[in-house]
Design an enzyme around this catalytic site. Structure first.
Site, PDB file in Angstrom:
ATOM      1  N   LYS A  13       0.825  -1.206   0.000  1.00 14.53           N
ATOM      2  CA  LYS A  13       0.000   0.000   0.000  1.00 14.53           C
ATOM      3  C   LYS A  13       0.864   1.263   0.000  1.00 14.53           C
ATOM      4  CE  LYS A  13      -2.053  -1.135   3.907  1.00 14.53           C
ATOM      5  NZ  LYS A  13      -1.443  -2.436   4.200  1.00 14.53           N
ATOM      6  N   ARG A  88      -9.982   0.618   8.567  1.00 16.68           N
ATOM      7  CA  ARG A  88      -9.499  -0.747   8.786  1.00 16.68           C
ATOM      8  C   ARG A  88     -10.557  -1.620   9.454  1.00 16.68           C
ATOM      9  NH1 ARG A  88      -3.664   0.263   8.852  1.00 16.68           N
ATOM     10  NH2 ARG A  88      -2.489  -1.650   9.178  1.00 16.68           N
ATOM     11  N   ARG A 127      11.325  -5.512   5.099  1.00 17.60           N
ATOM     12  CA  ARG A 127      11.014  -4.092   4.879  1.00 17.60           C
ATOM     13  C   ARG A 127      11.961  -3.179   5.648  1.00 17.60           C
ATOM     14  NH1 ARG A 127       4.982  -1.947   5.485  1.00 17.60           N
ATOM     15  NH2 ARG A 127       5.083  -2.839   7.581  1.00 17.60           N
ATOM     16  N   ARG A 160      11.049  -1.410  11.215  1.00 14.64           N
ATOM     17  CA  ARG A 160       9.974  -1.107  12.161  1.00 14.64           C
ATOM     18  C   ARG A 160       9.924  -2.150  13.265  1.00 14.64           C
ATOM     19  NH1 ARG A 160       4.677   0.102   8.563  1.00 14.64           N
ATOM     20  NH2 ARG A 160       3.791  -1.043  10.317  1.00 14.64           N
ATOM     21  N   ARG A 171      -0.627  -9.349  13.280  1.00 10.03           N
ATOM     22  CA  ARG A 171      -1.233  -8.321  12.422  1.00 10.03           C
ATOM     23  C   ARG A 171      -2.035  -8.957  11.288  1.00 10.03           C
ATOM     24  NH1 ARG A 171       3.976  -5.483  11.048  1.00 10.03           N
ATOM     25  NH2 ARG A 171       2.818  -4.173   9.610  1.00 10.03           N
TER      26      ARG A 171
HETATM   27  P1  ADP Z   1       2.053  -1.887   3.232  1.00 12.64           P
HETATM   28  O1  ADP Z   1       2.027  -0.380   3.242  1.00 12.64           O
HETATM   29  O2  ADP Z   1       0.869  -2.480   2.528  1.00 12.64           O
HETATM   30  O3  ADP Z   1       2.245  -2.485   4.592  1.00 12.64           O
HETATM   31  P2  ADP Z   1       4.659  -1.598   1.893  1.00 12.64           P
HETATM   32  O4  ADP Z   1       4.380  -0.700   0.737  1.00 12.64           O
HETATM   33  O5  ADP Z   1       5.361  -1.039   3.055  1.00 12.64           O
HETATM   34  O6  ADP Z   1       3.292  -2.351   2.352  1.00 12.64           O
HETATM   35  O7  ADP Z   1       5.442  -2.881   1.311  1.00 12.64           O
HETATM   36  C1  ADP Z   1       5.878  -3.925   2.170  1.00 12.64           C
HETATM   37  C2  ADP Z   1       7.264  -4.381   1.741  1.00 12.64           C
HETATM   38  O8  ADP Z   1       7.191  -5.073   0.480  1.00 12.64           O
HETATM   39  C3  ADP Z   1       8.258  -3.239   1.525  1.00 12.64           C
HETATM   40  O9  ADP Z   1       9.521  -3.687   1.941  1.00 12.64           O
HETATM   41  C4  ADP Z   1       8.222  -2.997   0.008  1.00 12.64           C
HETATM   42  O10 ADP Z   1       9.454  -2.493  -0.475  1.00 12.64           O
HETATM   43  C5  ADP Z   1       7.947  -4.394  -0.530  1.00 12.64           C
HETATM   44  N1  ADP Z   1       7.081  -4.403  -1.729  1.00 12.64           N
HETATM   45  C6  ADP Z   1       6.029  -3.586  -2.002  1.00 12.64           C
HETATM   46  N2  ADP Z   1       5.446  -3.931  -3.172  1.00 12.64           N
HETATM   47  C7  ADP Z   1       6.137  -5.001  -3.652  1.00 12.64           C
HETATM   48  C8  ADP Z   1       6.011  -5.820  -4.837  1.00 12.64           C
HETATM   49  N3  ADP Z   1       5.047  -5.613  -5.741  1.00 12.64           N
HETATM   50  N4  ADP Z   1       6.904  -6.832  -4.983  1.00 12.64           N
HETATM   51  C9  ADP Z   1       7.870  -7.059  -4.048  1.00 12.64           C
HETATM   52  N5  ADP Z   1       8.037  -6.318  -2.927  1.00 12.64           N
HETATM   53  C10 ADP Z   1       7.181  -5.300  -2.721  1.00 12.64           C
HETATM   54  P1  ADP Z   2       0.843  -1.921   7.645  1.00 16.41           P
HETATM   55  O1  ADP Z   2       0.499  -1.214   6.397  1.00 16.41           O
HETATM   56  O2  ADP Z   2       2.168  -2.576   7.605  1.00 16.41           O
HETATM   57  O3  ADP Z   2      -0.244  -2.784   8.188  1.00 16.41           O
HETATM   58  P2  ADP Z   2       0.451   0.593   9.070  1.00 16.41           P
HETATM   59  O4  ADP Z   2       1.642   1.441   8.990  1.00 16.41           O
HETATM   60  O5  ADP Z   2      -0.730   0.921   8.222  1.00 16.41           O
HETATM   61  O6  ADP Z   2       0.962  -0.894   8.830  1.00 16.41           O
HETATM   62  O7  ADP Z   2      -0.059   0.498  10.579  1.00 16.41           O
HETATM   63  C1  ADP Z   2       0.807   0.193  11.631  1.00 16.41           C
HETATM   64  C2  ADP Z   2       0.011   0.041  12.916  1.00 16.41           C
HETATM   65  O8  ADP Z   2      -0.639   1.272  13.245  1.00 16.41           O
HETATM   66  C3  ADP Z   2      -1.108  -0.989  12.858  1.00 16.41           C
HETATM   67  O9  ADP Z   2      -0.656  -2.310  13.122  1.00 16.41           O
HETATM   68  C4  ADP Z   2      -2.062  -0.473  13.946  1.00 16.41           C
HETATM   69  O10 ADP Z   2      -1.587  -0.789  15.242  1.00 16.41           O
HETATM   70  C5  ADP Z   2      -1.939   1.048  13.776  1.00 16.41           C
HETATM   71  N1  ADP Z   2      -2.944   1.563  12.824  1.00 16.41           N
HETATM   72  C6  ADP Z   2      -2.717   2.148  11.631  1.00 16.41           C
HETATM   73  N2  ADP Z   2      -3.866   2.502  11.024  1.00 16.41           N
HETATM   74  C7  ADP Z   2      -4.862   2.128  11.860  1.00 16.41           C
HETATM   75  C8  ADP Z   2      -6.297   2.192  11.806  1.00 16.41           C
HETATM   76  N3  ADP Z   2      -6.941   2.711  10.742  1.00 16.41           N
HETATM   77  N4  ADP Z   2      -6.989   1.688  12.856  1.00 16.41           N
HETATM   78  C9  ADP Z   2      -6.366   1.157  13.928  1.00 16.41           C
HETATM   79  N5  ADP Z   2      -5.042   1.050  14.031  1.00 16.41           N
HETATM   80  C10 ADP Z   2      -4.269   1.535  13.024  1.00 16.41           C
END
Ligand code: ADP
Ligand code: ADP
Ligand code: ZN
Length: 218
Positions: A13, A88, A127, A160, A171
């Site tokens: 995302k 979420r 990541r 992280r 998660r």
């Molecule tokens: P999210 O915001 O959904 O948690 P991230 O954008 O942080 O996900 O991506 C999670 C990890 O996967 C990061 O280390 C990112 O560089 C990697 N990543 C994102 N998209 C891809 C993809 N299409 N193929 C391989 N790795 C990816």
């Molecule tokens: P990822 O994309 O890897 O799931 P985020 O960076 O979006 O992680 O979120 C990290 C953490 O922040 C989540 O695991 C949760 O604890 C909190 N968080 C983020 N967005 C929300 C939301 N909309 N509602 C509740 N908790 C949230």
């Protein structure tokens, strides 16, 4: 145009959001990043949020909804926002509709990036994030040009604290239980778009950007 990007943790995302916001002039609102900044600054809200984040649990709706409401009411949102990591839960989605209605805004699409669990675990455990600007990298799949240094701002990259295997598993369980039911909510409104997130970053982006282009031309 106001868009939601959703999907399990690690689906990509944030990575897609970086490009979407640039190409379509959207304001990026990531609740995860808002919380990480609050934790870094040591605010009361940050301290509260950290208790949940470290366990892989969702921060309670009262806190999240208040933050998003305040953010969306600022004038810089009028041109278009990209909500990343919010809503979420179905309750958050309902609250968002109310806030949007009050502000005379509406959601144009909820784009879901889908990836299987094994790949999510690979993505999350490799990541790395820029301490300064929040840009996202991956040790193998999307490495920075210089090891541990952000391409955009030369900031230091870090892992992280919630990207450890145990917290990642929690998660994913939380996602399946609390966030998946939201899909139906947006399907009913005809706003739901599912994208195969297992493809390369560029391939995923080309599908998403084609969709945004279509919305823009409507
Ligand atoms: P999210 O915001 O959904 O948690 P991230 O954008 O942080 O996900 O991506 C999670 C990890 O996967 C990061 O280390 C990112 O560089 C990697 N990543 C994102 N998209 C891809 C993809 N299409 N193929 C391989 N790795 C990816
Ligand atoms: P990822 O994309 O890897 O799931 P985020 O960076 O979006 O992680 O979120 C990290 C953490 O922040 C989540 O695991 C949760 O604890 C909190 N968080 C983020 N967005 C929300 C939301 N909309 N509602 C509740 N908790 C949230
Ligand atoms: Zn950076």
């Amino acid at each position: 145009m106001h868009v939601i990007i959703m999907g399990p943790p690690g689906a990509g995302k944030g990575t897609q959001a970086e490009r979407m916001t640039k190409d379509f002039a959207l304001l990026h609102i990531s609740t995860g990043e808002i919380f990480r900044n609050a934790v870094k600054e040591g605010t009361e809200m940050g301290k509260k949020a950290k208790e949940y984040m470290d366990k892989g649990l969702l921060v309670p709706d009262e806190i999240v909804v208040g933050i998003v409401k305040e953010r969306l009411s600022r004038p810089d949102c009028a041109g278009g926002v990209l909500l990343d990591g919010f809503p979420r839960t179905v309750e958050q989605a309902e609250a968002l509709d109310e806030v949007m209605q009050d502000l005379n805004m509406k959601i144009d699409a909820a784009i879901s990036v889908d990836v299987n669990e094994e790949e999510l675990i690979n993505r999350l455990t490799g990541r790395r994030v820029c301490r300064n600007c929040g840009a996202t990298y991956h040790l193998k799949f999307n490495p920075p040009k210089v090891r541990n240094i952000c391409d955009h701002c030369s900031g230091e990259l870090y892992q992280r604290s919630d990207d450890t295997i145990d917290t990642v598993k929690e998660r994913l369980a939380v996602y399946n239980k609390q966030t998946l039911p939201m899909i139906e909510y947006y399907q009913r409104k005809n706003l739901f778009v599912s994208v195969d997130g297992s493809q390369s970053i560029n391939q995923v982006y080309s599908v998403i950007s084609a969709h945004l282009q279509k919305i823009k031309e409507q």
